[in-house]
Write a protein that holds these residues in place. Structure first.
Motif, PDB file in Angstrom:
ATOM      1  N   SER B 228       0.725  -1.137  -0.009  1.00  0.00           N
ATOM      2  CA  SER B 228      -0.204  -0.315  -0.090  1.00  0.00           C
ATOM      3  C   SER B 228       1.004   0.920   0.488  1.00  0.00           C
ATOM      4  CB  SER B 228      -0.656   0.059   0.886  1.00  0.00           C
ATOM      5  OG  SER B 228      -0.249   0.347   2.460  1.00  0.00           O
ATOM      6  N   ILE B 229       1.902   1.263   0.786  1.00  0.00           N
ATOM      7  CA  ILE B 229       2.896   2.471   0.487  1.00  0.00           C
ATOM      8  C   ILE B 229       3.100   2.551  -0.829  1.00  0.00           C
ATOM      9  CG2 ILE B 229       5.090   2.959   1.281  1.00  0.00           C
ATOM     10  CD1 ILE B 229       5.143   1.828   3.937  1.00  0.00           C
ATOM     11  N   LEU B 230       3.611   1.777  -1.387  1.00  0.00           N
ATOM     12  CA  LEU B 230       4.028   1.535  -2.589  1.00  0.00           C
ATOM     13  C   LEU B 230       2.365   2.152  -3.954  1.00  0.00           C
ATOM     14  CD1 LEU B 230       7.044   0.790  -3.993  1.00  0.00           C
ATOM     15  CD2 LEU B 230       6.144  -1.261  -4.407  1.00  0.00           C
ATOM     16  N   SER B 231       1.881   2.074  -3.489  1.00  0.00           N
ATOM     17  CA  SER B 231       1.123   2.785  -4.482  1.00  0.00           C
ATOM     18  C   SER B 231       0.515   3.985  -3.812  1.00  0.00           C
ATOM     19  CB  SER B 231      -0.884   1.327  -3.515  1.00  0.00           C
ATOM     20  OG  SER B 231      -0.378   0.077  -4.851  1.00  0.00           O
ATOM     21  N   LEU B 235       3.763   4.335  -7.278  1.00  0.00           N
ATOM     22  CA  LEU B 235       4.645   3.320  -7.727  1.00  0.00           C
ATOM     23  C   LEU B 235       4.725   2.007  -7.831  1.00  0.00           C
ATOM     24  CD1 LEU B 235       7.247   4.084  -6.327  1.00  0.00           C
ATOM     25  CD2 LEU B 235       7.528   4.912  -8.176  1.00  0.00           C
ATOM     26  N   GLY B 236       2.875   1.754  -7.166  1.00  0.00           N
ATOM     27  CA  GLY B 236       2.521  -0.068  -7.580  1.00  0.00           C
ATOM     28  C   GLY B 236       1.379   0.356  -8.563  1.00  0.00           C
ATOM     29  N   VAL B 237      -0.048   0.101  -7.782  1.00  0.00           N
ATOM     30  CA  VAL B 237      -1.084  -0.292  -8.962  1.00  0.00           C
ATOM     31  C   VAL B 237      -1.657   1.076  -8.851  1.00  0.00           C
ATOM     32  CG1 VAL B 237      -3.347  -0.980  -8.107  1.00  0.00           C
ATOM     33  CG2 VAL B 237      -1.918  -1.993  -7.581  1.00  0.00           C
ATOM     34  N   GLU B 243      -6.891   0.174  -5.697  1.00  0.00           N
ATOM     35  CA  GLU B 243      -6.414  -0.294  -3.935  1.00  0.00           C
ATOM     36  C   GLU B 243      -6.452   0.577  -3.497  1.00  0.00           C
ATOM     37  OE1 GLU B 243      -2.480  -1.758  -1.986  1.00  0.00           O
ATOM     38  OE2 GLU B 243      -2.827   0.435  -2.709  1.00  0.00           O
ATOM     39  N   TRP B 244      -5.878  -0.222  -2.473  1.00  0.00           N
ATOM     40  CA  TRP B 244      -6.210   0.686  -0.810  1.00  0.00           C
ATOM     41  C   TRP B 244      -5.138   1.955  -0.527  1.00  0.00           C
ATOM     42  CZ3 TRP B 244      -6.619  -4.436   2.640  1.00  0.00           C
ATOM     43  CH2 TRP B 244      -7.983  -4.793   2.701  1.00  0.00           C
ATOM     44  N   GLY B 245      -4.012   1.456  -0.853  1.00  0.00           N
ATOM     45  CA  GLY B 245      -2.383   2.544  -0.609  1.00  0.00           C
ATOM     46  C   GLY B 245      -3.030   3.912  -2.128  1.00  0.00           C
TER      47      GLY B 245
ATOM     48  N   VAL C 142       2.688  -0.573  15.382  1.00  0.00           N
ATOM     49  CA  VAL C 142       2.881  -1.281  14.038  1.00  0.00           C
ATOM     50  C   VAL C 142       2.707  -1.443  12.700  1.00  0.00           C
ATOM     51  CG1 VAL C 142       4.790  -3.681  13.319  1.00  0.00           C
ATOM     52  CG2 VAL C 142       4.919  -2.802  15.502  1.00  0.00           C
ATOM     53  N   ALA C 143       1.232  -1.634  13.132  1.00  0.00           N
ATOM     54  CA  ALA C 143       0.337  -2.023  11.375  1.00  0.00           C
ATOM     55  C   ALA C 143      -0.280  -0.600  10.886  1.00  0.00           C
ATOM     56  CB  ALA C 143      -0.675  -2.919  11.880  1.00  0.00           C
ATOM     57  N   MET C 144      -0.070   0.073  11.376  1.00  0.00           N
ATOM     58  CA  MET C 144      -0.128   1.818  11.383  1.00  0.00           C
ATOM     59  C   MET C 144       0.154   1.946  10.024  1.00  0.00           C
ATOM     60  SD  MET C 144      -2.352   3.903  11.646  1.00  0.00           S
ATOM     61  CE  MET C 144      -1.901   3.772  13.814  1.00  0.00           C
ATOM     62  N   PRO C 145      -0.804   2.405   8.800  1.00  0.00           N
ATOM     63  CA  PRO C 145      -0.582   2.816   7.868  1.00  0.00           C
ATOM     64  C   PRO C 145      -0.212   4.643   7.565  1.00  0.00           C
ATOM     65  CG  PRO C 145      -2.657   2.775   7.429  1.00  0.00           C
ATOM     66  CD  PRO C 145      -2.056   2.501   8.589  1.00  0.00           C
TER      67      PRO C 145
END
Lengths: 700, 294, 343
Positions: B228-231, B235-237, B243-245, C142-145
């Motif tokens: 999700s960070i990548l997205s 840089l992802g989807v 996609e969630w990110g 730790v799970a936090m976006p």
């Protein structure tokens, strides 16, 4: 306040531990008194509640345990209900503790001196500087060399014996009237154990410190204590003066404990009177007397009602049989060897003389461990694990190898099993050089040499059932399923386990059962040689005797060829036809085991024998306390490696390593002055003529 | 208490394991809750079509940026797409992508770890130095480089993460094998006469694989987060795929309409949390290898 | 000890070579023409520029030679030129570095201040409500976006309530303090500019708090685990048996032993921290390496990406070296093992 209270009075003490099915009583009504300057020994196997009893006295129980009933009075003051603050004020100043594992009991990142002086600072008796000085003094008085250097050291830099003495120094530094020592010598080497016992006995006799000594070993306790309390399943089952208990034990358990120790007067091949079964688990105590299930004298009432401690002669016993039997149960003695046993032993010797096939020959084997150097291009240091070791074992013989930690006995076992490589020398198995066999050939060799390991927990794969564990060597060497199936039940029967156990997993079994499985595994494929490395040292005393008996049975039935390795000279002497004594990677003495134990020639063997409580009376020798610790194998002393600890060391000992001398009967000793017994100073002894011929080890 | 139940399950081999596992769930609420959460979310994602009739990619400009209501439980976004449907269907992208990443990383890493742990010194040294080098780059940084090189897309995102996901497994697997090699029962099996290969496959690996499988299952949470960070960074989807990110990223433009960014973010948090909770319950079963990993 | 440090430095060489090799390979693995990727389409249309570029990076020579050229340029501090900023990448990195170092250090200190007491508390109160709360909190952390958390925090605390300053390192009305270290908080103190210091510090609070969710979560869990391993050890009972109070035992004997192993996971935390830095700096317009990295990734600014990757890899290796040395200094057992040559 009619009569002054005893120093410590424990009355009807109960301790319960939180468990899955509700609290479990693990100490169930313990009472005893201890007067100033006296010593009491608490003896029992694992789970008997001896350690929880002593922890309860100082209220240092593990989090899951608590005192449920009873009282502990110290100098008349109740401790079970005392506030924490008061307990802290007492601990270290009035009551001190010495525990078993000195490495775990010292703070690994704090300098030793700081830890030793800590009680003085906590009780505001001295300041830091004075405390350090006092700590150094204390360490010196316990025979530790160079205390100023020690004080700056960290626990892991000290040897086991030094650490245990540092622990004792910590306990004594505030001069408390009571010291509780919980298994203070367990896990220490025999000669170091002797040093610690000496210190404890001195502080009790000379300094007048009252002592509670907790141990699983009646021999150790008997050395020091005025009184003994034997514990079983959370209770004291017998108590009384040491002499009376050792000479005439009244409880069948005490008697059995004494009988299960292989003592000096026991002939080889004679079975030990082992207690059947294993100590009961506290959560599944039988009704009535907890010992009833293992007792030879069990009566109907034993299974119904638990006996209470009642006064008998000088002591107290909790046993129905002892009640009823009256004077009948007299003093207990190890039965003298019967004529038949003696005859058997002689027959044994006779067969040995026919020179049976030589199974194993180890020739001048040397093994180094390389400690890599820190800087590139600097040569690594070598640690001599084995140095020029030669032994031979013939079919049907049992070779016992004894020595202290780090002497190389396990390395030797691994070399013979080809689990470790050797640097120089040869290993010859049934006339064939197997030093360098590899791969498939090595695998086939292993069909003939089987190991038995020390750790009954670690050496069984937790994911395999007993059936497949026992069958493993057979399957590996190509047996069919039905063959192995039949053999597995046969072997399980033989080692005294029912076939019903075959479907269980190791974690469902007790330590004794697991070790029997280890033995069963080794004998399934009828190997020519079994190498057993400390096979009993992880077991409870009563279980040790059972396993030793199993070895005796194996020797008788299969003409087993066995290499038996142990730090415990008692069991080595008991099982072996020949013994080799090792010191720092070398064999210092070798010969028929009776001979070596009755008439030791090497000063180290003499000291080792004298440090074992059960063996000492054999030659009625004084206990010999060796100085210091075993030297480091990284830089062994010049000349004779034993010289730094030898009471008879002379100048030649530092110059030349002694050549092994062999007499016509095959006895070997590596000493410049073999057979030296008088305590005269080494200088005088120089002239003594060695008793053995100077013949050197023949190279076959 | 929670830890001990999980440890018990992993230690008890054979036919009782399932029963013990069920029993352990009863005595270990944390494990039960985490498994229930994962199960519910899996059902919601797989059954997304039954839970909503909205199309996650069909825009409806008239109904853009509607606040949450019965018709649109999570509201609608700038293009009038139903956020609820997008969150549910988004799981069909993020979760399988993460599983693929972990599957690849775990398999490749375990194989490499087994080679390093049971091969000779030289092989071990080479494999471990390579692993050290890859480990020296934070996962996202290297994935960013790979993904920027290949161009942003779902497949490239998975490749980018998978390419850097394996080193941990090499380390853990090798560490376990080295430790097991010194264990009594492995030495015992060797001296019983088993061949080297038999010892590796019959004795050592059966003791390594279960722990690594648990580790991999738990790792899915971490992979989802990283994906999700990548997205989120673009840089992802890429849009319009839900996609969630990337949904959170598109919510940045309309922060006043809080629901657009909030719900996909919550979805990430909930899924990763559930996996972490599971991991926490079974962590002791893996000790000491996993907790000591670097 | 000195021998150990030397040996560790020697081991660093192959790792650094490996890192440079990886970055080199990634830069050459680009499917598009490296010249286009490095210079952008416009420049690539001029054959002259292309030719000189190929010459400078040895692109017409074999791969191994190219790597040697790359290494040589690297040793001269030449990382190429950024397509996006049109400045040498090395120069860019140097100018963005201090902002990131300031943010990261502040975050680590903050995490340690939160984690150690919380972890110790949870371990001592094991199995109680306090323990459960701490554990759940760390699991959430730790799970936090954190990109999402950062958005929410900015929206709430800056736009809605206005209780924290907005993005950036300083309020727009202030000039940066004269550069000594590049860290605004430190430099403003040197210059004695209190208002600047206050502004710099208050700008740090929100981003570093959010950045700390991951690291504090990991560190708290590690502290708790480590403490749980220490608490049942018998040397604590020894201390009690000497007459030490519970508080003294925990403070003097338990915590020092529990904290040392936590240091070893700083490497793990570092990875999370850098990932977080990229996200947080982007969202808070923090002019650091993370922000630079994001921009580089978006504009496919290859020389910059390679430079950043290299810096991150090298700093990770150096950090781990530092951690190992600190570990050896603090724990006498490790120190002895080192001097025996065991790794």
């Amino acid at each position: 306040m009619a009569d002054a209270p005893s120093l410590l009075e424990v009355e009807d003490l109960h301790v319960a531990v939180r468990a899955a099915g509700g609290p479990q009583e693990v100490v169930r009504g313990v009472s005893f008194k201890l007067d100033r300057g006296k010593a009491i020994g608490m003896v029992g196997e694992s789970g008997s509640g001896k350690t929880l009893t002593t922890s309860a006295i100082v209220r240092l129980l593990p989090a899951a345990a608590r005192i449920t009933r009873g009282s502990v009075r110290f100098k008349g003051e109740e401790l079970t209900s005392a506030p924490r603050r008061r307990l802290s004020a007492l601990r270290g100043k009035e009551i001190s503790l010495v525990v078993q594992d000195s490495l775990a009991s010292l703070n690994p990142i704090m300098r030793v001196g700081k830890q030793v002086r800590e009680p003085l600072l906590l009780h505001r008796m001295l300041n830091r500087k004075q405390g350090t000085a006092r700590a150094a003094e204390m360490l010196a008085s316990l025979g530790l060399p160079d205390p100023m250097r020690l004080i700056r050291g960290y626990p892991h830099e000290l040897s086991g014996g030094m650490r245990q003495r540092a622990m004792i120094a910590t306990a004594l530094i505030a001069c408390p009237p009571l010291v509780i020592a919980d298994e203070p010598t367990t896990a220490l080497d025999a000669t170091v154990q002797a040093q610690i016992m000496e210190i404890l006995s001195r502080l009790n006799c000379e300094m007048g410190v009252a002592l509670i000594l907790v141990s699983h070993d009646l021999g150790v306790v008997g050395e020091i204590c005025d009184e003994i309390a034997v514990m079983y399943a959370g209770r004291i089952v017998e108590t009384g003066p040491t002499r009376a208990i050792l000479a005439a034990p009244k409880h069948p358990y005490t008697r059995a404990l004494l009988e299960s120790m292989p003592t000096a007067n026991l002939e080889r091949g004679q079975r030990l009177k082992a207690i059947q079964g294993e100590p009961p688990r506290i959560e599944a105590l039988p009704s009535g007397c907890p010992f009833s299930a293992r007792c030879g004298l069990v009566m109907d009432i034993c299974r119904v009602t638990e006996p209470q401690l009642t006064r008998r002669d000088q002591g107290e016993v909790a046993c129905w049989a002892a009640e009823g039997a009256g004077n009948g149960t007299g003093a207990y003695r190890v039965t003298a060897p019967t004529a038949t046993a003696k005859a058997a032993a002689q027959a044994d010797d006779a067969t040995e003389r026919e020179d049976p096939e030589e199974i194993l020959r180890v020739e001048a084997v040397t093994r180094h461990f390389r400690a890599p150097s820190l800087l590139p291009f600097v040569r690594p240091t070598h640690v001599h694990a084995l140095d020029d070791v030669s032994i031979a074992v013939r079919r049907g013989e049992t070779l016992g190898i004894a020595g202290e930690t780090g002497c190389g006995k396990s390395t030797l076992a691994n070399c013979v099993l080809r689990l470790a490589d050797i640097d120089y020398g040869r290993i010859v198995f049934r006339g064939r050089d197997v030093t360098h066999v590899e791969g498939e050939e090595l695998r086939r060799l292993r069909r003939h040499i089987q190991p038995i390991f020390q750790d009954p927990y670690g050496s069984l794969n937790p994911r395999q059932r007993v059936r497949s564990l026992v069958a493993e060597p057979m399957i590996a060497h190509g047996a069919t399923a039905s063959e192995s199936e039949r053999r597995v039940s046969e072997v399980l029967q033989f080692v005294g386990l029912g076939t019903h156990i075959a479907d269980q997993f190791p974690h469902e079994l007790s330590g004794g059962q697991r070790q029997r499985i280890g033995i069963a595994r080794a004998i399934t494929i009828n190997p020519d040689l079994i190498v057993a490395d400390e096979p009993i040292s992880a077991l409870d005393v009563s279980v040790q005797a059972q396993v030793l008996n199993l070895f005796v049975d194996l020797q008788k039935q299969f003409a087993l060829t066995l290499v038996f390795i142990s730090h415990d000279l008692r069991s080595v002497r008991y099982l072996s036809s020949h013994v080799a004594i090792m010191f720092l990677g070398k064999i210092v003495e070798y010969g028929p085991s009776e001979e070596v134990c009755k008439n030791p020639l090497h000063p180290y063997t003499v000291a080792l024998l004298s440090s074992v409580p059960g063996l000492r009376q054999a030659g009625a020798r004084e206990r010999i306390i060796l100085r210091g610790d075993p030297p480091s194998p990284v830089s062994p002393p010049s000349g004779c490696r034993f010289r730094t600890r030898c009471p008879h060391a002379a100048s030649i000992c530092a110059e030349l390593p002694p050549k092994p001398r062999v007499d016509p009967t095959g006895r070997m000793v590596a000493c410049h002055f073999p057979g030296i017994v008088d305590t005269a100073s080494a200088g005088d002894v120089k002239a003594t003529e060695p008793r053995l011929s100077g013949a050197e080890v023949h190279q076959a | 208490m929670a830890e001990s139940a999980a440890a018990e399950v992993s230690r008890s081999p054979g036919r009782w394991r399932l029963w013990r596992a069920v029993f352990a769930l009863g005595s270990d609420p944390q494990l039960a809750v985490s498994i229930a959460m994962i199960f519910l979310m899996a059902v919601a994602i797989l059954g997304a079509g039954f839970l909503t009739s909205a199309n996650p990619t069909a825009g409806d400009i008239v109904n853009r940026l509607l606040p949450p209501s019965w018709a649109h439980p999570f509201g609608t976004d700038q293009l009038g797409r139903d956020v609820f449907a997008r969150v549910l269907f988004g799981g069909r992208i993020s979760v399988p992508a993460a599983i693929v990443v972990v599957l690849f990383g775990a398999t490749f890493g375990t194989a490499l770890g087994a080679i390093a742990g049971s091969g000779g010194r030289l092989i071990d040294e080479i494999v471990m130095r390579i692993t050290d080098v890859v480990l020296a780059f934070p996962v996202i940084v290297l994935a960013m480089a790979v993904s920027a090189a290949l161009g942003a897309s779902l497949v490239n995102g998975v490749i980018a993460l998978g390419a850097v996901w394996w080193p941990t497994y090499v380390r853990v697997c090798r560490g376990m094998i080295l430790e097991l090699r010194e264990k009594g029962y492995v030495i015992a099996a060797r001296s019983a006469g088993r061949s080297r290969v038999a010892v590796l496959f019959r004795v050592i690996l059966p003791n390594v694989i279960p722990a690594l499988s648990v580790m991999a299952a738990v790792d899915v949470g971490r992979a989802i987060l990283n994906f999700s960070i990548l997205s989120f960074l673009g840089l992802g989807v890429r849009p319009p795929v839900p996609e969630w990110g990337s949904m959170v990223a598109s919510g940045v433009e309309v922060m006043d309409q809080w629901w657009v960014a909030t719900f996909p973010g919550l979805a990430i948090l909930a899924v990763v949390f559930a996996f972490n909770l599971l991991g926490d319950s079974v962590r002791d079963a893996l000790d000491p290898w996993v907790s000591g990993r670097r | 000890m000195i021998g150990y440090v030397l040996r560790r430095f020697a081991l660093l060489v192959p790792i650094l070579l490996g890192i440079t090799f990886v970055t080199f390979m990634v830069s050459r693995a680009i499917p598009t023409d490296p010249v286009v990727a490095a210079l952008g389409q416009q420049a690539a249309d001029h054959p002259k520029i292309v030719a000189s570029y190929r010459e400078r990076w040895g692109l017409n020579k074999p791969l191994l030679v190219q790597y040697a050229v790359y290494l040589k340029n690297l040793l001269h501090g030449d990382l190429g030129e950024s397509i996006y900023t049109h400045r040498p990448v090395a120069e860019d990195l140097v100018s963005y570095m201090p902002a990131t170092i300031e943010l990261a250090s502040f975050t680590i200190v903050l995490s340690a201040l939160i984690s150690v007491p919380l972890g110790v508390l949870a371990a001592i109160k094991r199995g109680t409500f306090v323990d459960l709360a701490v554990r759940l909190l760390t699991l959430v952390g730790v799970a936090m976006p954190i990109f999402w958390l950062a958005l929410a925090a900015l929206e709430l605390f800056y736009f809605r309530f206005g209780i924290v300053p907005g993005p950036g390192r300083l309020s727009p009305s202030l000039n940066p303090p004269p550069t000594v270290t590049g860290l605004y908080t430190v430099d403003s103190l040197f210059a004695g500019r209190w208002r600047t210091f206050y502004s710099a510090a208050s700008h740090l609070i929100l981003p570093s708090l959010i950045l700390a969710t991951w690291s504090a979560g990991t560190l708290t869990r590690m502290t708790r685990t480590s403490m749980l391993l220490v608490l049942p050890q018998s040397f604590l009972n020894t201390a009690r048996s000497k007459g030490a109070s519970e508080t003294y035992t925990i403070l003097r004997h338990a915590i020092p032993n529990a904290v040392i192993p936590v240091i070893t996971i700083l490497g793990l935390v570092y990875g999370d921290l850098l990932t977080g830095v990229i996200l947080i700096e982007t969202l808070f317009s923090w002019p650091g390496i993370g922000h630079y990295a994001y921009a580089a990734a978006i504009y496919a600014d290859f020389p910059a990406i390679i430079g950043i990757t290299l810096v991150f890899g090298v700093s990770y290796s150096l950090l781990n070296l530092g951690v190992d040395i600190i570990y050896a200094v603090l724990d006498p057992r490790i120190r002895s093992a080192m001097s025996l040559g065991r790794r």
